[in-house]
Design a protein around this motif. Structure first.
Motif, PDB file in Angstrom:
ATOM      1  N   ILE A 194      -2.813  16.699 -11.476  1.00 55.85           N
ATOM      2  CA  ILE A 194      -2.140  15.407 -12.379  1.00 55.85           C
ATOM      3  C   ILE A 194      -0.836  15.574 -12.590  1.00 55.85           C
ATOM      4  O   ILE A 194      -0.118  14.729 -12.267  1.00 55.85           O
ATOM      5  CB  ILE A 194      -3.180  15.158 -13.578  1.00 55.85           C
ATOM      6  CG1 ILE A 194      -4.578  14.640 -13.222  1.00 55.85           C
ATOM      7  CG2 ILE A 194      -2.285  14.201 -14.259  1.00 55.85           C
ATOM      8  CD1 ILE A 194      -5.367  14.605 -14.348  1.00 55.85           C
ATOM      9  N   ALA A 195      -0.359  16.881 -12.734  1.00 60.11           N
ATOM     10  CA  ALA A 195       1.186  17.011 -13.096  1.00 60.11           C
ATOM     11  C   ALA A 195       1.940  16.896 -11.810  1.00 60.11           C
ATOM     12  O   ALA A 195       2.935  15.877 -11.968  1.00 60.11           O
ATOM     13  CB  ALA A 195       1.346  18.334 -13.714  1.00 60.11           C
TER      14      ALA A 195
ATOM     15  N   GLY B 249       0.996  14.869  -9.058  1.00 60.91           N
ATOM     16  CA  GLY B 249       0.731  13.750  -8.717  1.00 60.91           C
ATOM     17  C   GLY B 249       1.732  12.773  -9.501  1.00 60.91           C
ATOM     18  O   GLY B 249       2.284  11.815  -9.102  1.00 60.91           O
ATOM     19  N   LEU B 250       1.920  13.133 -10.744  1.00 59.90           N
ATOM     20  CA  LEU B 250       2.979  12.378 -11.460  1.00 59.90           C
ATOM     21  C   LEU B 250       4.246  12.465 -10.912  1.00 59.90           C
ATOM     22  O   LEU B 250       5.124  11.425 -10.953  1.00 59.90           O
ATOM     23  CB  LEU B 250       3.032  12.826 -13.007  1.00 59.90           C
ATOM     24  CG  LEU B 250       4.225  12.035 -13.891  1.00 59.90           C
ATOM     25  CD1 LEU B 250       4.045  10.708 -13.997  1.00 59.90           C
ATOM     26  CD2 LEU B 250       3.938  12.890 -15.284  1.00 59.90           C
ATOM     27  N   PHE B 251       4.800  13.655 -10.711  1.00 59.80           N
ATOM     28  CA  PHE B 251       6.136  13.958  -9.924  1.00 59.80           C
ATOM     29  C   PHE B 251       5.962  13.233  -8.600  1.00 59.80           C
ATOM     30  O   PHE B 251       7.190  12.475  -8.216  1.00 59.80           O
ATOM     31  CB  PHE B 251       6.147  15.515  -9.692  1.00 59.80           C
ATOM     32  CG  PHE B 251       6.624  16.177 -10.783  1.00 59.80           C
ATOM     33  CD1 PHE B 251       7.723  16.005 -11.587  1.00 59.80           C
ATOM     34  CD2 PHE B 251       5.895  16.935 -11.500  1.00 59.80           C
ATOM     35  CE1 PHE B 251       8.117  16.668 -13.014  1.00 59.80           C
ATOM     36  CE2 PHE B 251       5.926  17.742 -12.614  1.00 59.80           C
ATOM     37  CZ  PHE B 251       7.195  17.608 -13.300  1.00 59.80           C
TER      38      PHE B 251
ATOM     39  N   SER C 259       4.453  10.418  -7.814  1.00 63.92           N
ATOM     40  CA  SER C 259       4.841   9.041  -7.959  1.00 63.92           C
ATOM     41  C   SER C 259       6.157   8.546  -8.171  1.00 63.92           C
ATOM     42  O   SER C 259       6.702   7.458  -7.954  1.00 63.92           O
ATOM     43  CB  SER C 259       3.807   8.470  -9.086  1.00 63.92           C
ATOM     44  OG  SER C 259       2.230   8.876  -8.731  1.00 63.92           O
ATOM     45  N   LEU C 260       6.708   9.524  -9.219  1.00 64.04           N
ATOM     46  CA  LEU C 260       8.059   8.996  -9.752  1.00 64.04           C
ATOM     47  C   LEU C 260       8.947   9.174  -8.472  1.00 64.04           C
ATOM     48  O   LEU C 260       9.804   8.292  -8.344  1.00 64.04           O
ATOM     49  CB  LEU C 260       8.492  10.400 -10.589  1.00 64.04           C
ATOM     50  CG  LEU C 260       8.034  10.211 -12.020  1.00 64.04           C
ATOM     51  CD1 LEU C 260       8.292  11.395 -12.929  1.00 64.04           C
ATOM     52  CD2 LEU C 260       8.522   9.000 -12.964  1.00 64.04           C
TER      53      LEU C 260
ATOM     54  N   SER D 197       6.129  16.354  -2.721  1.00 61.93           N
ATOM     55  CA  SER D 197       6.652  15.682  -3.731  1.00 61.93           C
ATOM     56  C   SER D 197       8.081  15.343  -3.631  1.00 61.93           C
ATOM     57  O   SER D 197       8.924  14.400  -4.227  1.00 61.93           O
ATOM     58  CB  SER D 197       6.556  16.273  -5.259  1.00 61.93           C
ATOM     59  OG  SER D 197       7.037  17.650  -5.052  1.00 61.93           O
TER      60      SER D 197
ATOM     61  N   PHE E  88       4.826   0.280 -12.970  1.00 64.92           N
ATOM     62  CA  PHE E  88       3.570   0.780 -12.522  1.00 64.92           C
ATOM     63  C   PHE E  88       2.794  -0.299 -11.897  1.00 64.92           C
ATOM     64  O   PHE E  88       2.156   0.042 -10.568  1.00 64.92           O
ATOM     65  CB  PHE E  88       2.649   0.735 -13.903  1.00 64.92           C
ATOM     66  CG  PHE E  88       3.091   1.697 -14.853  1.00 64.92           C
ATOM     67  CD1 PHE E  88       2.455   3.274 -14.759  1.00 64.92           C
ATOM     68  CD2 PHE E  88       3.836   1.454 -16.042  1.00 64.92           C
ATOM     69  CE1 PHE E  88       2.994   4.191 -15.683  1.00 64.92           C
ATOM     70  CE2 PHE E  88       4.408   2.490 -16.852  1.00 64.92           C
ATOM     71  CZ  PHE E  88       3.850   3.882 -16.565  1.00 64.92           C
TER      72      PHE E  88
ATOM     73  N   ILE F 106       0.495   5.145  -7.127  1.00 63.03           N
ATOM     74  CA  ILE F 106      -0.168   5.855  -8.402  1.00 63.03           C
ATOM     75  C   ILE F 106      -1.469   5.965  -8.179  1.00 63.03           C
ATOM     76  O   ILE F 106      -2.113   7.212  -8.485  1.00 63.03           O
ATOM     77  CB  ILE F 106       0.191   4.922  -9.308  1.00 63.03           C
ATOM     78  CG1 ILE F 106       1.650   5.069  -9.888  1.00 63.03           C
ATOM     79  CG2 ILE F 106      -0.749   5.471 -10.750  1.00 63.03           C
ATOM     80  CD1 ILE F 106       1.881   3.913 -10.858  1.00 63.03           C
TER      81      ILE F 106
ATOM     82  N   SER G 255      -1.681   9.183  -5.657  1.00 59.76           N
ATOM     83  CA  SER G 255      -1.272  10.562  -6.329  1.00 59.76           C
ATOM     84  C   SER G 255      -1.959  10.917  -7.429  1.00 59.76           C
ATOM     85  O   SER G 255      -1.887  12.166  -7.745  1.00 59.76           O
ATOM     86  CB  SER G 255       0.126  10.414  -6.242  1.00 59.76           C
ATOM     87  OG  SER G 255       0.963  10.049  -5.082  1.00 59.76           O
ATOM     88  N   LEU G 256      -2.320   9.926  -8.396  1.00 59.59           N
ATOM     89  CA  LEU G 256      -2.849  10.367  -9.590  1.00 59.59           C
ATOM     90  C   LEU G 256      -4.386  10.156  -9.605  1.00 59.59           C
ATOM     91  O   LEU G 256      -4.854  10.501 -10.874  1.00 59.59           O
ATOM     92  CB  LEU G 256      -2.221   9.353 -10.814  1.00 59.59           C
ATOM     93  CG  LEU G 256      -0.859  10.042 -11.109  1.00 59.59           C
ATOM     94  CD1 LEU G 256      -0.235   9.034 -11.955  1.00 59.59           C
ATOM     95  CD2 LEU G 256      -0.789  11.237 -11.601  1.00 59.59           C
TER      96      LEU G 256
END
Length: 486
Positions: A66-67, A69-71, A73-74, A225, A245, A252, A255-256
């Motif tokens: 999840i961590a 995946g957040l990077f 997505s950013l 990433s 979003f 998102i 990746s999340l």
């Protein structure tokens, strides 16, 4: 167009317009399903249950996935908002010439992973052919499998997505079958896959082992990433959508949601394979536990998974990078085959024993680049980019002889410090890379080399799809010619 600018304007690297974005939300999610099924993922699971019970390995994997995946997505917003690839945007934090050094590091890493995954898939292909027709030559399988993947990728991004759409449902179904096969074998040996641990640890050692699993998962996907814009620029997104979003929904969801779910399940398979036969490689594990048609089908999943992984996560990014380095006379398809050559020359069959340490080290090196991209795009430019100048040899990204010195200082600091703390490499690399780059540029480098989008943060001038703009270099050239005529 001026001659000295033309080398920055390779046709395959121009911004992707709204009409050119072909990957759907479901398509990107299916790409993730295929990308996750790789030997390194299974290795993390196998290494994890050497010291931790499987539930803790699963929890660490979920956190790490999840961590990262957040990077992902950013950073994906760079491609979605502006339609530009990783090596092109890297001209902003590293310069029009400087971009080649960190880009090539990523390109070589992607090519190495292509080789490793091709070898993994080739062993499965060899197993199928040996079983059906008595053919036994893994090296021949390696070259045949490599060529098929390279040809598939050279046909373009839509061919990549179509293959993922076909492979993903098959991979999911056969993966469940693999889990049932291996867990049954473990049970027959008297091992409960959810409680068994080879060398259980407690206290501080258990916490360290837990962190290693988290950062191994993050380190593996640190590569993607960094250069996710090379893929995300093809993801469909709505024009005139100011909600971050909603605009990034495709990235998102993939990746999340798709990444953490699939990554966790494949970690479980690697762990169960190790518990069942003391080997995290499911190809070898399956050959010990299954026979006949069952084994052939299970090995087919491995082949499909490596194919899907390589074309999305490794060949497309590497080919884009090599095409950027080579210029207009080195098109995307040439970059594809260059990645294949590099991935073969490194002899990937000899790299298995060092996968986990390599993941942690490479994760730190590339996480510093992710931090720099984050600081440059979000903190300094605030998502506004002078895209026209990314394609100009004499534009604002020329800096000092084509090099952004601040970017290299930040990268070196982040990468070097993270090397000495491998268990925390991704976090340290990202934070140091971002912080150093932000401070150096804001209070020194961008005072010296002014950036138009920072001096005048105009939405209409410097945002892309949010304001309905397709970045078209011909439009900018026409404006210049009109001004010159006046």
């Amino acid at each position: 167009m001026k001659k000295q600018e033309s080398y920055l304007q390779s046709p395959d690297l121009l911004p992707i317009s709204q009409d050119g974005r072909k990957i759907t939300t479901l398509g990107f999610s299916f790409m993730w399903v295929g990308m996750v099924v790789v030997l390194a993922t299974f290795a993390i699971g196998g290494a994890g249950v050497m010291s931790l019970p499987l539930p803790l390995v699963v929890l660490a994997t979920i956190i790490g996935s999840i961590a990262i995946g957040l990077f992902i997505s950013l950073i994906a917003d760079i491609g979605i908002e502006h339609g530009v690839s990783f090596p092109v945007y890297m001209r902003a934090p590293f310069g029009t010439i400087g971009t080649h050094i960190p880009s090539i590091v990523r390109g070589v890493a992607a090519s190495m992973w292509f080789g490793i995954n091709t070898y993994f898939g080739a062993t499965a292909m060899n197993g199928i052919l040996n079983m059906l027709w008595g053919f036994d030559n893994w090296l021949a399988c390696f070259f045949i499998f490599a060529f098929l993947q390279l040809l598939n990728t050279a046909l373009g991004i839509k061919a990549v997505e179509r293959f993922a759409d076909m492979a993903a449902p098959t991979i999911i179904l056969i993966s469940i079958w693999i889990y049932l096969e291996l867990s049954g074998t473990a049970a027959a040996e008297g091992r409960n896959v959810w409680t068994w641990t080879e060398n259980p640890v407690t206290g501080g050692a258990a916490f360290t082992a837990f962190l290693v699993v988290i950062f191994s998962n993050m380190g593996f996907w640190a590569t993607l990433s960094a250069d996710i814009p090379s893929i995300s620029r093809f993801i469909k997104a709505p024009k005139f959508e100011r909600n971050w979003f909603k605009r990034n929904k495709g990235a998102i969801v993939g990746s999340l949601i798709a990444l953490p779910l699939t990554q966790t399940f494949m970690i479980i398979i690697g762990a169960v394979a190790y518990i069942a036969v003391q080997n995290y490689d499911p190809v070898l594990a399956l050959q010990e536990t299954a026979t006949g048609l069952v084994l052939a089908i299970l090995l087919l999943m491995i082949v499909l998974a490596q194919w899907s992984t390589n074309i999305s996560a490794n060949i497309v990014p590497a080919a884009t990078i090599f095409s950027n380095v080579g210029g207009p006379k080195f098109p995307f398809w040439a970059g594809v085959f260059a990645a294949g050559v590099v991935g073969t020359v490194v002899q990937p069959w000899s790299l298995f024993g060092i996968i986990i340490p390599v993941l942690l080290i490479v994760g730190g090196i590339l996480s510093a680049i992710v931090g720099i991209l984050f600081a440059d795009y979000y903190l300094l430019r605030k998502r506004r980019v002078n895209v026209y100048d990314l394609y100009k040899a004499e534009g604002q990204f020329k800096y000092a002889g084509g090099v952004n010195v601040a970017g290299f200082i930040a990268w070196i600091i982040g990468a070097v410090v993270s090397y000495f703390f491998p268990n925390y490499s991704f976090l340290i690399g990202f934070v140091l890379g971002a912080a150093c780059y932000y401070l150096l540029c804001k209070y020194w480098y961008f005072q010296k080399y002014k950036q138009a989008e920072i001096e005048d943060p105009s939405d209409e001038k410097f945002l892309g799809i949010t304001v309905g703009r397709d970045w078209n270099l011909d439009d900018e050239n026409a404006e210049v010619e009109l001004r010159d005529a006046k």
